[in-house]
Write a protein that holds these residues in place. Structure first.
Motif, PDB file in Angstrom:
ATOM      1  N   VAL A  41       0.784  -1.209   0.036  1.00 17.81           N
ATOM      2  CA  VAL A  41      -0.015  -0.176   0.072  1.00 17.81           C
ATOM      3  C   VAL A  41       0.946   1.194   0.114  1.00 17.81           C
ATOM      4  CG1 VAL A  41      -1.378   1.332   1.454  1.00 17.81           C
ATOM      5  CG2 VAL A  41      -1.827  -1.255   0.977  1.00 17.81           C
ATOM      6  N   THR A  42       2.128   1.246   0.725  1.00 20.02           N
ATOM      7  CA  THR A  42       2.796   2.435   0.972  1.00 20.02           C
ATOM      8  C   THR A  42       3.872   2.479   0.098  1.00 20.02           C
ATOM      9  OG1 THR A  42       4.003   1.376   2.629  1.00 20.02           O
ATOM     10  CG2 THR A  42       2.201   2.671   3.211  1.00 20.02           C
ATOM     11  N   SER A  43       4.027   1.486  -0.845  1.00 17.73           N
ATOM     12  CA  SER A  43       5.194   1.408  -1.923  1.00 17.73           C
ATOM     13  C   SER A  43       6.480   1.390  -1.208  1.00 17.73           C
ATOM     14  CB  SER A  43       5.070   2.432  -2.763  1.00 17.73           C
ATOM     15  OG  SER A  43       3.810   2.261  -3.830  1.00 17.73           O
ATOM     16  N   ILE A  44       6.700   0.934  -0.123  1.00 17.47           N
ATOM     17  CA  ILE A  44       7.963   0.679   0.721  1.00 17.47           C
ATOM     18  C   ILE A  44       8.592  -0.725   0.295  1.00 17.47           C
ATOM     19  CG2 ILE A  44       9.372   0.678   2.857  1.00 17.47           C
ATOM     20  CD1 ILE A  44       7.094   2.635   4.174  1.00 17.47           C
ATOM     21  N   HIS A  45       9.587  -0.890  -0.223  1.00 13.11           N
ATOM     22  CA  HIS A  45      10.208  -2.021  -0.666  1.00 13.11           C
ATOM     23  C   HIS A  45      11.606  -2.482   0.319  1.00 13.11           C
ATOM     24  CE1 HIS A  45       7.251  -2.696  -3.621  1.00 13.11           C
ATOM     25  NE2 HIS A  45       7.662  -1.254  -4.052  1.00 13.11           N
ATOM     26  N   GLU A  46      11.311  -2.267   1.559  1.00 16.31           N
ATOM     27  CA  GLU A  46      12.560  -2.573   2.512  1.00 16.31           C
ATOM     28  C   GLU A  46      12.481  -3.943   3.047  1.00 16.31           C
ATOM     29  OE1 GLU A  46      15.954  -2.064   4.443  1.00 16.31           O
ATOM     30  OE2 GLU A  46      15.165  -0.458   3.028  1.00 16.31           O
ATOM     31  N   GLN A  47      13.468  -4.632   2.859  1.00 16.12           N
ATOM     32  CA  GLN A  47      13.313  -6.183   3.090  1.00 16.12           C
ATOM     33  C   GLN A  47      13.466  -6.286   4.684  1.00 16.12           C
ATOM     34  OE1 GLN A  47      13.001  -8.791   1.198  1.00 16.12           O
ATOM     35  NE2 GLN A  47      12.614  -7.161  -0.531  1.00 16.12           N
ATOM     36  N   THR A  48      14.171  -5.366   5.410  1.00 22.15           N
ATOM     37  CA  THR A  48      14.383  -5.515   6.836  1.00 22.15           C
ATOM     38  C   THR A  48      13.186  -5.140   7.596  1.00 22.15           C
ATOM     39  OG1 THR A  48      15.270  -3.116   7.191  1.00 22.15           O
ATOM     40  CG2 THR A  48      16.867  -5.106   6.908  1.00 22.15           C
ATOM     41  N   LEU A  49      12.196  -4.587   6.894  1.00 21.31           N
ATOM     42  CA  LEU A  49      10.899  -4.169   7.617  1.00 21.31           C
ATOM     43  C   LEU A  49       9.913  -5.194   7.977  1.00 21.31           C
ATOM     44  CD1 LEU A  49       9.269  -1.585   8.228  1.00 21.31           C
ATOM     45  CD2 LEU A  49       8.094  -1.915   6.049  1.00 21.31           C
ATOM     46  N   THR A  50      10.002  -6.414   7.428  1.00 18.38           N
ATOM     47  CA  THR A  50       9.399  -7.471   7.844  1.00 18.38           C
ATOM     48  C   THR A  50       9.947  -8.360   8.720  1.00 18.38           C
ATOM     49  OG1 THR A  50      10.369  -8.812   5.988  1.00 18.38           O
ATOM     50  CG2 THR A  50       8.239  -7.932   5.479  1.00 18.38           C
ATOM     51  N   PHE A  51      11.370  -8.299   8.880  1.00 21.10           N
ATOM     52  CA  PHE A  51      12.211  -8.926   9.903  1.00 21.10           C
ATOM     53  C   PHE A  51      11.908  -8.638  11.011  1.00 21.10           C
ATOM     54  CE2 PHE A  51      16.163 -10.197  12.000  1.00 21.10           C
ATOM     55  CZ  PHE A  51      16.164 -11.567  11.685  1.00 21.10           C
ATOM     56  N   VAL A  52      11.881  -7.456  11.595  1.00 20.45           N
ATOM     57  CA  VAL A  52      11.884  -6.949  12.963  1.00 20.45           C
ATOM     58  C   VAL A  52      10.422  -7.314  13.521  1.00 20.45           C
ATOM     59  CG1 VAL A  52      11.916  -4.743  14.405  1.00 20.45           C
ATOM     60  CG2 VAL A  52      13.734  -5.169  12.757  1.00 20.45           C
ATOM     61  N   PRO A  53       9.339  -7.042  12.732  1.00 19.87           N
ATOM     62  CA  PRO A  53       8.069  -7.158  13.457  1.00 19.87           C
ATOM     63  C   PRO A  53       7.758  -8.816  13.671  1.00 19.87           C
ATOM     64  CG  PRO A  53       7.884  -5.455  11.761  1.00 19.87           C
ATOM     65  CD  PRO A  53       9.208  -6.121  11.733  1.00 19.87           C
ATOM     66  N   LYS A  54       8.330  -9.594  12.591  1.00 22.46           N
ATOM     67  CA  LYS A  54       8.256 -11.169  12.729  1.00 22.46           C
ATOM     68  C   LYS A  54       8.820 -11.512  14.143  1.00 22.46           C
ATOM     69  CE  LYS A  54       7.538 -12.530   8.135  1.00 22.46           C
ATOM     70  NZ  LYS A  54       8.267 -13.293   7.053  1.00 22.46           N
ATOM     71  N   ILE A  55      10.191 -11.007  14.309  1.00 19.85           N
ATOM     72  CA  ILE A  55      10.857 -11.389  15.396  1.00 19.85           C
ATOM     73  C   ILE A  55      10.343 -11.081  16.880  1.00 19.85           C
ATOM     74  CG2 ILE A  55      13.169 -10.884  16.698  1.00 19.85           C
ATOM     75  CD1 ILE A  55      13.698 -12.759  14.390  1.00 19.85           C
TER      76      ILE A  55
END
Length: 89
Positions: A41-55
């Motif tokens: 939705v926000t067109s942010i394509h940062e790979q580390t953005l998914t890592f921190v919330p999952k951890i």
């Protein structure tokens, strides 16, 4: 020990692994999906953005359900050790 006994023990062990790991996997899946939708939705394509919330979510899930998970595993191991003499015949 017969092949039926080994099959029964292995099926119970695999079911235990699935039962104990399912909450962590589901939480990780849901958080990853939510973050992925947010990134789309926000067109942010940062790979580390998914890592921190999952951890963080998996850590919180372990804190909440850790006692239940350890109890299930301990109960299963206790049953196996209790019936050990039946398995070696």
């Amino acid at each position: 020990m017969t092949a039926d006994t080994v099959t029964m023990i292995m099926s119970e062990a695999l079911f235990m692994v699935i039962t104990v790991s399912a909450p962590l996997l589901l939480v990780s899946l849901i958080v990853g999906l939510v973050v992925s939708i947010f990134q789309t939705v926000t067109s942010i394509h940062e790979q580390t953005l998914t890592f921190v919330p999952k951890i963080i979510s998996v850590f919180l899930t372990l804190m909440i359900l850790g006692n239940w998970m350890i109890t299930k595993i301990t109960d299963y191991i206790t049953i196996l050790w209790h019936d050990f003499t039946l398995y070696i015949k």
